[in-house]
Write a protein that holds these residues in place. Sequence first.
Motif, PDB file in Angstrom:
ATOM      1  N   ARG A   1      37.793  32.385  42.620  1.00  0.00           N
ATOM      2  CA  ARG A   1      37.444  33.982  42.450  1.00  0.00           C
ATOM      3  C   ARG A   1      38.373  34.509  41.753  1.00  0.00           C
ATOM      4  NH1 ARG A   1      37.058  35.971  48.707  1.00  0.00           N
ATOM      5  NH2 ARG A   1      36.359  33.927  49.619  1.00  0.00           N
ATOM      6  N   CYS A   2      39.644  34.148  41.435  1.00  0.00           N
ATOM      7  CA  CYS A   2      40.655  34.864  40.448  1.00  0.00           C
ATOM      8  C   CYS A   2      39.778  34.883  39.018  1.00  0.00           C
ATOM      9  CB  CYS A   2      41.936  34.481  40.590  1.00  0.00           C
ATOM     10  SG  CYS A   2      42.763  34.712  42.091  1.00  0.00           S
ATOM     11  N   MET A   3      39.448  33.642  38.651  1.00  0.00           N
ATOM     12  CA  MET A   3      39.178  33.537  37.352  1.00  0.00           C
ATOM     13  C   MET A   3      37.821  34.290  37.183  1.00  0.00           C
ATOM     14  SD  MET A   3      39.663  29.363  37.027  1.00  0.00           S
ATOM     15  CE  MET A   3      39.380  29.169  35.054  1.00  0.00           C
ATOM     16  N   ASP A   4      36.747  34.241  38.322  1.00  0.00           N
ATOM     17  CA  ASP A   4      35.615  35.047  38.067  1.00  0.00           C
ATOM     18  C   ASP A   4      35.693  36.656  37.910  1.00  0.00           C
ATOM     19  OD1 ASP A   4      34.042  32.850  38.620  1.00  0.00           O
ATOM     20  OD2 ASP A   4      33.981  32.981  40.801  1.00  0.00           O
ATOM     21  N   MET A   5      36.939  37.052  38.287  1.00  0.00           N
ATOM     22  CA  MET A   5      37.164  38.477  38.104  1.00  0.00           C
ATOM     23  C   MET A   5      37.659  38.768  36.295  1.00  0.00           C
ATOM     24  SD  MET A   5      39.273  39.367  41.607  1.00  0.00           S
ATOM     25  CE  MET A   5      38.539  38.909  42.854  1.00  0.00           C
ATOM     26  N   ASN A   6      37.897  37.763  35.677  1.00  0.00           N
ATOM     27  CA  ASN A   6      38.338  37.911  34.486  1.00  0.00           C
ATOM     28  C   ASN A   6      37.784  36.702  33.586  1.00  0.00           C
ATOM     29  OD1 ASN A   6      39.119  38.147  31.953  1.00  0.00           O
ATOM     30  ND2 ASN A   6      41.217  38.928  32.371  1.00  0.00           N
ATOM     31  N   PRO A   7      36.625  36.588  32.896  1.00  0.00           N
ATOM     32  CA  PRO A   7      36.171  35.667  32.303  1.00  0.00           C
ATOM     33  C   PRO A   7      37.023  34.749  31.257  1.00  0.00           C
ATOM     34  CG  PRO A   7      34.743  37.384  32.423  1.00  0.00           C
ATOM     35  CD  PRO A   7      35.643  37.912  32.869  1.00  0.00           C
ATOM     36  N   LYS A   8      38.041  35.737  30.795  1.00  0.00           N
ATOM     37  CA  LYS A   8      39.129  35.104  29.805  1.00  0.00           C
ATOM     38  C   LYS A   8      40.152  34.100  30.368  1.00  0.00           C
ATOM     39  CE  LYS A   8      38.947  39.230  26.746  1.00  0.00           C
ATOM     40  NZ  LYS A   8      39.650  40.555  26.350  1.00  0.00           N
ATOM     41  N   ILE A   9      40.170  34.217  31.547  1.00  0.00           N
ATOM     42  CA  ILE A   9      40.962  33.238  32.315  1.00  0.00           C
ATOM     43  C   ILE A   9      40.858  31.952  32.166  1.00  0.00           C
ATOM     44  CG2 ILE A   9      42.306  32.487  34.236  1.00  0.00           C
ATOM     45  CD1 ILE A   9      42.341  35.475  35.282  1.00  0.00           C
ATOM     46  N   LYS A  10      41.603  30.789  31.610  1.00  0.00           N
ATOM     47  CA  LYS A  10      41.237  29.447  31.421  1.00  0.00           C
ATOM     48  C   LYS A  10      42.029  28.520  32.013  1.00  0.00           C
ATOM     49  CE  LYS A  10      37.498  29.952  28.383  1.00  0.00           C
ATOM     50  NZ  LYS A  10      37.090  31.159  29.135  1.00  0.00           N
ATOM     51  N   THR A  11      43.390  28.994  32.157  1.00  0.00           N
ATOM     52  CA  THR A  11      44.399  28.000  32.605  1.00  0.00           C
ATOM     53  C   THR A  11      45.034  28.769  33.944  1.00  0.00           C
ATOM     54  OG1 THR A  11      46.209  29.276  31.221  1.00  0.00           O
ATOM     55  CG2 THR A  11      45.082  27.349  30.419  1.00  0.00           C
ATOM     56  N   TYR A  12      45.860  28.045  34.580  1.00  0.00           N
ATOM     57  CA  TYR A  12      46.556  28.414  35.838  1.00  0.00           C
ATOM     58  C   TYR A  12      47.479  29.539  35.680  1.00  0.00           C
ATOM     59  CZ  TYR A  12      48.382  27.647  40.700  1.00  0.00           C
ATOM     60  OH  TYR A  12      48.654  27.724  41.963  1.00  0.00           O
ATOM     61  N   ASP A  13      48.417  29.456  34.663  1.00  0.00           N
ATOM     62  CA  ASP A  13      49.312  30.493  34.324  1.00  0.00           C
ATOM     63  C   ASP A  13      48.662  31.613  34.050  1.00  0.00           C
ATOM     64  OD1 ASP A  13      48.722  29.407  31.912  1.00  0.00           O
ATOM     65  OD2 ASP A  13      51.089  28.968  31.261  1.00  0.00           O
ATOM     66  N   GLU A  14      47.654  31.772  33.371  1.00  0.00           N
ATOM     67  CA  GLU A  14      47.072  32.978  32.933  1.00  0.00           C
ATOM     68  C   GLU A  14      46.442  33.740  34.380  1.00  0.00           C
ATOM     69  OE1 GLU A  14      43.652  31.934  30.196  1.00  0.00           O
ATOM     70  OE2 GLU A  14      45.384  31.271  28.616  1.00  0.00           O
TER      71      GLU A  14
END
Length: 408
Positions: free
Chosen positions: A68-81
């Motif tokens: 869900r966290c990644m869905d909120m910002n499509p630029k996120i690719k890794t865990y630390d991001e």
Amino acid sequence: MELEANIESSNEQGKTSFLKTLFNGTNAIIGVGILSMPYALASGGWLSLILLIAISGAACYSGLLTKRCMDMNPKIKTYDEIGEYAFGKIGKTVVSIVLYVDLYLVLTGYLILEGDNLHNLFPKMNIHFHGISIGGRQSFVAIVAVSLLPTVWLDNLSILAYISATGVLSALVIIGSILWVGIDEVGFHNNGELFNWKGVPTAMSLFMFSYSANPVFPTLYTSMQKKHHFSKVLLIGFLSATLCYISMAILGYLMFGSTIQSQITLNLPIHELSSKIAVYTAWITPLSKYALMMEPVAATTESWFPKYQKNRGFKILLRTIIVATQVIVAVTVPFFGSLMSLVGALLSATASITIPCLCYLKISKNSRRSVESLFIMLLILLSIVIVGLGTYTSLRSLIKDTIRHHSH
């Protein structure tokens, strides 16, 4: 933390099928923790299986929160991001440190595991060199590390992905061969304890260590063709892993009761074919994971030296030094059970439950329901209890074991 990630994402982003992602995801969740399941159950007693199921559920739900966290910002690719998106530069730094130390210690645990199992197979092995005598277990730790070096020098993860695909299969082979030993040789005669309050922190930490694949999920999610199926991948993966873990815990505990050692392979009657299959498979399993899990550690270390980051010779030297330091730690702290429960308590709970929950609470503060917020806060509380209780207990037993070992 079991990091058998799907590495296709780096060169084929968003092209992995549901089945491949499912296989990779299950492989990521099932790790070498399977060998310490009977020991964990013997520590906490039969009722601690409830804890295993609760931790499995908490880790699975935290995986869904990561998505869900990644869905909120499509630029996120890794865990630390995710950490950076939620808490800025500090968030990224904290998440990176937790991951680095966690993976470093897990890799050290693999070397200890390999040394133990090989020493069990060849107990008479000793190395004598210019008047210096090196014990069998220490010799095997060094030999395994040297044999792993060429795979560590590779920084092409797509090649390593083929090696890592054996993970799920080897877990099933180990369970099958342990069952075979039980039916053929040992029997299932131990009733065990219903509940052992003193051993609960150890059981909890080892269970947690076995569900620490969360930092891999961003890689898997990014690589997936139909991303809306990722929740299904997580649910099936966690269910399969939990069934494997419960089967192994019950089999081992019924066979050996409270005499079970930190890895079930150390209890097996070594002259039996079924035992040999289990031990050899347990030996192969970490080999298929080591180089892959080393990659984030090596990449992070290389980034501290930006001038030399592209220098091939420097990379090889740096990776060799990291492996050498792990050999020193593995020989100094030769207690797989204590080290793994310490890693599980201190780092796996933080990486797989606390961080995803905190990041999600911060990122989604305007869009979530209050009931869910309460549930997430309870999960954070559970992970803090695991960290506090488990770290204290495992540190105490690690110090006790080390003192006892060196006094001999």
